[in-house]
Design an enzyme around this catalytic site. Structure first.
Site, mmCIF file in Angstrom:
data_model
loop_
_atom_site.group_PDB
_atom_site.id
_atom_site.type_symbol
_atom_site.label_atom_id
_atom_site.label_comp_id
_atom_site.label_asym_id
_atom_site.label_seq_id
_atom_site.Cartn_x
_atom_site.Cartn_y
_atom_site.Cartn_z
ATOM 1 N N THR A 46 81.185 40.287 45.394
ATOM 2 C CA THR A 46 79.916 40.202 46.116
ATOM 3 C C THR A 46 78.793 40.021 45.102
ATOM 4 O OG1 THR A 46 79.350 42.561 46.016
ATOM 5 C CG2 THR A 46 80.803 41.862 47.823
ATOM 6 N N LEU A 109 80.902 45.386 43.320
ATOM 7 C CA LEU A 109 79.541 45.709 43.756
ATOM 8 C C LEU A 109 78.633 45.650 42.540
ATOM 9 C CD1 LEU A 109 77.551 46.685 45.934
ATOM 10 C CD2 LEU A 109 78.257 49.028 45.409
ATOM 11 N N ILE A 140 82.481 47.715 39.337
ATOM 12 C CA ILE A 140 81.028 47.647 39.224
ATOM 13 C C ILE A 140 80.696 46.404 38.417
ATOM 14 C CG2 ILE A 140 78.943 48.758 38.369
ATOM 15 C CD1 ILE A 140 80.243 50.207 40.737
ATOM 16 N N LYS A 141 79.847 45.568 39.003
ATOM 17 C CA LYS A 141 79.478 44.306 38.361
ATOM 18 C C LYS A 141 78.275 44.524 37.454
ATOM 19 C CE LYS A 141 80.099 39.771 40.476
ATOM 20 N NZ LYS A 141 79.647 38.891 41.553
ATOM 21 N N ILE A 142 78.445 44.206 36.179
ATOM 22 C CA ILE A 142 77.380 44.341 35.187
ATOM 23 C C ILE A 142 77.182 42.987 34.516
ATOM 24 C CG2 ILE A 142 76.685 45.463 33.027
ATOM 25 C CD1 ILE A 142 78.318 47.895 33.843
#
Length: 368
Positions: A46, A109, A140-142
């Site tokens: 996403t 996310l 977790i998208k970084i």
């Protein structure tokens, strides 16, 4: 149910098929489950743009928006609550895939894109979202900005699985792999008995946007038209070569012996933007073991219908180097290309986040 043969063959070749989209309607209608059952989908990504489209275009969020409105929560809290709820539900739907594969079944996310140049805030947001969703098959998208690289290391050291996004250049990709390995090493340094179980990572290397920017510059330079539409794939192929080098090193083998998982390359931005190119270009030409390809549903259905495997990535390195050299020789400043692409990508997500924030703010006021 029978899996689509073309996508099943992609999976057998080592490419994990992920969907680059999520919405509450997609979950509730059974569509996402159907894609898992019939299209070999084993993961979901996403981003702020995806959530902006999902929330603004559906009534499925009305009850939750009303509940948040009467509690008078801030728009920031409302956004986290809404998006984390969808991601949590998707994680639960994909939990059987995670149990079966041990590495897929993941849902990504993203931290607030406005934090991309703030290391401490990015790390804090990553930890908060990890706690909030509370699912082991979360990513977790970084972003892979220079400022965020230390946040990747910190998150991995804490046991948070990370999808590193917005990678355009080989140089930055190598820094991302280093940040991942450093995070694993840091975890061991803090506790020699620490477990790596459940810690996964992917590095999202963008493809089609590279062609869009370089094609434009090739036109401006009056270069040979035959060079167009080749740099995106070539750049990604050379990224895989870099991946093979790093994950065959002694440094990696020491971590692997302790139970660490490889950080897989993920091909992102794989929807074809130029109608002159094959609509399956960024799937067919990027087939390699231990990779992920996250794709819009339209691209997935195109490959399901008529996709064919192209040249294996591992046999394309020499040609890929020639392509990138030819592009540079034609007058394209590749360093500037990658710098512009990163800046634009961060700004696009900031703009989408602002749009999403504004939309949710309006709906909170309407539902109060």
């Amino acid at each position: 149910m029978a899996q689509n043969e073309n996508l099943a063959q992609l999976s057998k070749a080592g490419v994990a098929v992920w969907l680059d989209d999520l919405s509450r309607d997609r979950i509730r209608s059974g569509n996402l489950q159907q894609l898992v059952d019939e299209q070999s989908v084993v993961g979901v990504t996403t981003n702020p743009s995806i959530f902006a489209a999902a929330i603004s275009g559906s009534k499925s969020y009305d009850d939750q928006l009303h509940a948040l409105a009467v509690r008078k929560v801030s728009v920031e809290e409302a956004l986290r609550t809404i998006t984390s709820a969808d991601v949590r539900d998707a994680c639960d739907l994909l939990a059987p895939v995670a149990a079966r594969t041990g590495r897929d079944g993941r849902v990504s996310l993203e931290v607030a894109p406005g934090l991309a140049h703030d290391e401490d805030a990015t790390a804090a947001e990553a930890a908060h979202l990890w706690w909030l969703v509370d699912r082991p098959n979360l990513f977790i998208k970084i972003p892979a900005t220079l400022a965020s690289l230390p946040a990747i290391t910190t998150s991995i050291a804490k046991g948070i699985s990370v999808n590193v996004t917005l990678i355009f250049s080989i140089e930055r990709y190598k820094a991302v792999m280093d940040a991942y390995l450093t995070g694993l090493e840091q975890r061991l340094a803090e506790d020699p008995n620490a477990s790596f179980e459940g810690i996964e990572s992917v590095a999202s290397f963008f493809v089609s946007r590279v062609d869009t920017e370089i094609d434009k510059r090739l036109d401006d330079a009056g270069a040979d038209a035959s060079l167009k539409g080749k740099a995106g794939v070539a750049n990604a192929q050379l990224a895989y070569q870099a991946y093979e080098e790093v994950f065959s090193s002694d440094r990696w083998k020491a971590l692997e012996a302790k139970g660490a998982s490889k950080q897989r390359p993920l091909w992102a931005s794989t929807g074809v933007k130029n109608p002159d190119y094959s609509d399956t270009l960024y799937l067919s030409e990027l087939i390699a073991p231990d990779t992920v390809n996250t794709m819009p549903e339209k691209t997935m259905q195109a490959y399901a219908d008529h996709g064919q495997a192209g040249t294996p990535v591992q046999s394309a390195y020499a040609d890929a180097e020639k392509v990138m050299q030819a592009v540079a020789d034609a007058g394209v400043d590749l360093d500037d290309v990658f710098r512009v692409l990163e800046d634009e990508a961060v700004q696009k997500f900031v703009d989408a986040w602002d749009e999403l924030t504004g939309s949710v703010q309006e709906q909170l006021q309407d539902k109060a």
